[in-house]
Design a protein around this motif. Structure first.
Motif, PDB file in Angstrom:
ATOM      1  N   GLY A 180       0.857  -1.189   0.000  1.00 27.83           N
ATOM      2  CA  GLY A 180       0.000   0.000   0.000  1.00 27.83           C
ATOM      3  C   GLY A 180       0.886   1.229   0.000  1.00 27.83           C
ATOM      4  N   VAL A 181       0.483   2.226  -0.766  1.00 27.25           N
ATOM      5  CA  VAL A 181       1.242   3.485  -0.863  1.00 27.25           C
ATOM      6  C   VAL A 181       0.263   4.627  -0.653  1.00 27.25           C
ATOM      7  CG1 VAL A 181       2.590   4.957  -2.417  1.00 27.25           C
ATOM      8  CG2 VAL A 181       2.894   2.471  -2.485  1.00 27.25           C
ATOM      9  N   CYS A 182       0.615   5.547   0.230  1.00 21.61           N
ATOM     10  CA  CYS A 182      -0.264   6.693   0.471  1.00 21.61           C
ATOM     11  C   CYS A 182       0.557   7.977   0.450  1.00 21.61           C
ATOM     12  CB  CYS A 182      -0.954   6.533   1.821  1.00 21.61           C
ATOM     13  SG  CYS A 182      -2.121   7.860   2.177  1.00 21.61           S
ATOM     14  N   VAL A 183       0.051   8.984  -0.243  1.00 15.81           N
ATOM     15  CA  VAL A 183       0.706  10.295  -0.300  1.00 15.81           C
ATOM     16  C   VAL A 183      -0.310  11.344   0.155  1.00 15.81           C
ATOM     17  CG1 VAL A 183       1.808  12.021  -1.791  1.00 15.81           C
ATOM     18  CG2 VAL A 183       2.212   9.582  -2.212  1.00 15.81           C
ATOM     19  N   SER A 184       0.142  12.247   1.037  1.00 17.77           N
ATOM     20  CA  SER A 184      -0.740  13.322   1.490  1.00 17.77           C
ATOM     21  C   SER A 184       0.030  14.633   1.627  1.00 17.77           C
ATOM     22  CB  SER A 184      -1.356  12.974   2.844  1.00 17.77           C
ATOM     23  OG  SER A 184      -2.208  14.019   3.267  1.00 17.77           O
ATOM     24  N   ASP A 185      -0.622  15.718   1.280  1.00 19.44           N
ATOM     25  CA  ASP A 185      -0.045  17.046   1.546  1.00 19.44           C
ATOM     26  C   ASP A 185      -0.818  17.736   2.669  1.00 19.44           C
ATOM     27  OD1 ASP A 185      -2.404  17.806   0.372  1.00 19.44           O
ATOM     28  OD2 ASP A 185      -1.498  18.767  -1.380  1.00 19.44           O
ATOM     29  N   GLY A 186      -1.607  16.943   3.379  1.00 18.21           N
ATOM     30  CA  GLY A 186      -2.375  17.481   4.496  1.00 18.21           C
ATOM     31  C   GLY A 186      -3.762  17.946   4.075  1.00 18.21           C
ATOM     32  N   VAL A 187      -3.913  18.228   2.788  1.00 20.83           N
ATOM     33  CA  VAL A 187      -5.207  18.663   2.251  1.00 20.83           C
ATOM     34  C   VAL A 187      -5.777  17.534   1.386  1.00 20.83           C
ATOM     35  CG1 VAL A 187      -6.381  20.383   0.805  1.00 20.83           C
ATOM     36  CG2 VAL A 187      -4.431  21.063   2.252  1.00 20.83           C
ATOM     37  N   ARG A 188      -4.933  17.064   0.489  1.00 21.60           N
ATOM     38  CA  ARG A 188      -5.318  15.991  -0.428  1.00 21.60           C
ATOM     39  C   ARG A 188      -4.534  14.729  -0.051  1.00 21.60           C
ATOM     40  NH1 ARG A 188      -3.460  15.124  -6.050  1.00 21.60           N
ATOM     41  NH2 ARG A 188      -2.121  16.936  -5.766  1.00 21.60           N
ATOM     42  N   THR A 189      -5.262  13.590   0.003  1.00 18.68           N
ATOM     43  CA  THR A 189      -4.625  12.308   0.315  1.00 18.68           C
ATOM     44  C   THR A 189      -5.015  11.305  -0.761  1.00 18.68           C
ATOM     45  OG1 THR A 189      -4.727  12.778   2.678  1.00 18.68           O
ATOM     46  CG2 THR A 189      -4.436  10.472   2.056  1.00 18.68           C
ATOM     47  N   GLU A 190      -4.001  10.670  -1.369  1.00 14.09           N
ATOM     48  CA  GLU A 190      -4.274   9.668  -2.398  1.00 14.09           C
ATOM     49  C   GLU A 190      -3.492   8.402  -2.085  1.00 14.09           C
ATOM     50  OE1 GLU A 190      -4.266  10.654  -6.544  1.00 14.09           O
ATOM     51  OE2 GLU A 190      -4.684  12.773  -6.098  1.00 14.09           O
ATOM     52  N   SER A 191      -4.104   7.254  -2.378  1.00 10.69           N
ATOM     53  CA  SER A 191      -3.429   5.989  -2.096  1.00 10.69           C
ATOM     54  C   SER A 191      -3.747   4.952  -3.155  1.00 10.69           C
ATOM     55  CB  SER A 191      -3.837   5.481  -0.712  1.00 10.69           C
ATOM     56  OG  SER A 191      -5.228   5.272  -0.664  1.00 10.69           O
ATOM     57  N   PHE A 192      -2.905   3.930  -3.201  1.00 11.83           N
ATOM     58  CA  PHE A 192      -3.172   2.780  -4.067  1.00 11.83           C
ATOM     59  C   PHE A 192      -2.504   1.552  -3.468  1.00 11.83           C
ATOM     60  CE2 PHE A 192       0.882   4.367  -5.764  1.00 11.83           C
ATOM     61  CZ  PHE A 192       1.606   3.192  -5.960  1.00 11.83           C
ATOM     62  N   VAL A 193      -2.922   0.395  -3.994  1.00 16.37           N
ATOM     63  CA  VAL A 193      -2.282  -0.863  -3.602  1.00 16.37           C
ATOM     64  C   VAL A 193      -1.764  -1.529  -4.862  1.00 16.37           C
ATOM     65  CG1 VAL A 193      -2.622  -3.150  -2.570  1.00 16.37           C
ATOM     66  CG2 VAL A 193      -3.900  -1.190  -1.699  1.00 16.37           C
ATOM     67  N   ASP A 194      -0.541  -2.013  -4.818  1.00 16.49           N
ATOM     68  CA  ASP A 194      -0.017  -2.790  -5.929  1.00 16.49           C
ATOM     69  C   ASP A 194       0.270  -4.203  -5.420  1.00 16.49           C
ATOM     70  OD1 ASP A 194       0.891  -2.388  -8.841  1.00 16.49           O
ATOM     71  OD2 ASP A 194       2.482  -3.584  -7.930  1.00 16.49           O
ATOM     72  N   SER A 195      -0.049  -5.191  -6.232  1.00 17.89           N
ATOM     73  CA  SER A 195       0.129  -6.581  -5.824  1.00 17.89           C
ATOM     74  C   SER A 195       0.980  -7.325  -6.842  1.00 17.89           C
ATOM     75  CB  SER A 195      -1.233  -7.268  -5.704  1.00 17.89           C
ATOM     76  OG  SER A 195      -2.031  -6.568  -4.771  1.00 17.89           O
ATOM     77  N   CYS A 196       1.853  -8.172  -6.330  1.00 23.85           N
ATOM     78  CA  CYS A 196       2.727  -8.969  -7.190  1.00 23.85           C
ATOM     79  C   CYS A 196       2.564 -10.436  -6.784  1.00 23.85           C
ATOM     80  CB  CYS A 196       4.174  -8.514  -7.003  1.00 23.85           C
ATOM     81  SG  CYS A 196       5.329  -9.363  -8.106  1.00 23.85           S
ATOM     82  N   ARG A 197       2.385 -11.299  -7.773  1.00 27.58           N
ATOM     83  CA  ARG A 197       2.243 -12.728  -7.492  1.00 27.58           C
ATOM     84  C   ARG A 197       3.609 -13.399  -7.630  1.00 27.58           C
ATOM     85  NH1 ARG A 197      -1.929 -16.190  -6.993  1.00 27.58           N
ATOM     86  NH2 ARG A 197      -1.680 -18.321  -7.743  1.00 27.58           N
ATOM     87  N   VAL A 198       3.991 -14.137  -6.589  1.00 28.90           N
ATOM     88  CA  VAL A 198       5.317 -14.763  -6.532  1.00 28.90           C
ATOM     89  C   VAL A 198       5.139 -16.269  -6.379  1.00 28.90           C
ATOM     90  CG1 VAL A 198       7.479 -14.899  -5.215  1.00 28.90           C
ATOM     91  CG2 VAL A 198       6.295 -12.704  -5.420  1.00 28.90           C
ATOM     92  N   THR A 199       5.825 -17.048  -7.203  1.00 29.03           N
ATOM     93  CA  THR A 199       5.809 -18.509  -7.053  1.00 29.03           C
ATOM     94  C   THR A 199       7.213 -18.975  -6.699  1.00 29.03           C
ATOM     95  OG1 THR A 199       4.101 -18.615  -8.758  1.00 29.03           O
ATOM     96  CG2 THR A 199       5.153 -20.691  -8.155  1.00 29.03           C
ATOM     97  N   PHE A 200       7.291 -19.720  -5.595  1.00 29.10           N
ATOM     98  CA  PHE A 200       8.589 -20.262  -5.155  1.00 29.10           C
ATOM     99  C   PHE A 200       8.710 -21.746  -5.518  1.00 29.10           C
ATOM    100  CE2 PHE A 200       9.432 -17.179  -1.349  1.00 29.10           C
ATOM    101  CZ  PHE A 200      10.085 -16.312  -2.203  1.00 29.10           C
TER     102      PHE A 200
END
Ligand SMILES: Cc1cn([C@H]2C[C@H](O)[C@@H](COP(=O)(O)OP(=O)(O)OP(=O)(O)O)O2)c(=O)[nH]c1=O
Length: 185
Positions: free
Chosen positions: A106-126
């Motif tokens: 999860g990544v979140c960026v805020s300037d105190g007024v505006r807050t935006e976030s997203f989630v990035d997912s990676c599939r890993v096979t061992f």
């Protein structure tokens, strides 16, 4: 020209990856209490935790742009954070052996007024990981500050069969998507 950028993270990997975008930032580790935070899915959990870390620092730094992140390993819906002990690390690695899992950041960026976030997912096979390899790996320092008890950038690279998604999401900062989000602040 962007306002002061603050990385709300003590992770050396995040510092190194953010440095690919800019070296003009300071670090302020948040005191956000992650314990007891719950969410319906692992992906929603990392977004909530990233937001919590980000906003905890943003409230003390008005006018700055703050970046907060969180990473977990998801094995069929079960969340693996950092291992609490050698046995905990072994349990995680046994569950990851010879199977696929997801890593969510999860990544979140805020300037105190505006807050935006997203989630990035990676599939890993061992590939299958032997008990001998698990014993040797958990005797090193590498697993203990990493979600899921492994470092893909370290010796866990030797177990990697297949990767679907952004490699840097596994290391804790999907740097290309993060750079795109930061450029909008
Ligand atoms: C799976 C995996 C995780 N990790 C790391 C990235 C994160 O630093 C860590 C997950 O822990 P996090 O709780 O996301 O972050 P952190 O405690 O290290 O830092 P902060 O909360 O201050 O931002 O695991 C790797 O470096 N390599 C890997 O392959």
């Amino acid at each position: 020209m962007m306002k002061n950028l603050i990385l709300a993270s003590g992770s050396p990997r995040r510092k190194e990856l953010l440095s690919l975008y800019t070296t003009d930032f300071t670090i302020c580790v948040s005191d956000f209490d992650e314990s007891g935070v719950t969410a319906p899915t692992p992906a929603q959990l990392v977004e909530k935790l990233a937001r919590g870390k980000c906003l905890a620092v943003a409230k003390d730094h008005p006018g700055a742009v703050v970046l907060g992140c969180d990473t977990v390993v998801d094995v069929g819906g079960e969340v693996f954070g950092k291992p609490h002990s050698v046995e905990d690390a072994k349990r995680m690695l046994r569950a990851l052996s010879g199977a696929a899992h997801e890593v969510h950041t999860g990544v979140c960026v805020s300037d105190g007024v505006r807050t935006e976030s997203f989630v990035d997912s990676c599939r890993v096979t061992f590939f299958p990981i032997s008990e001998g390899e698990i014993d040797a790996y958990t005797a090193t320092k590498e697993p203990y500050d990493k979600a899921g008890a492994y470092a893909i950038q370290g010796r866990a690279a030797l177990w990697l069969d297949r990767l679907e998604g952004d490699y840097y999401t596994i290391m804790g900062l999907p740097v290309s998507r993060t750079a795109r989000l930061l450029s909008r602040f």
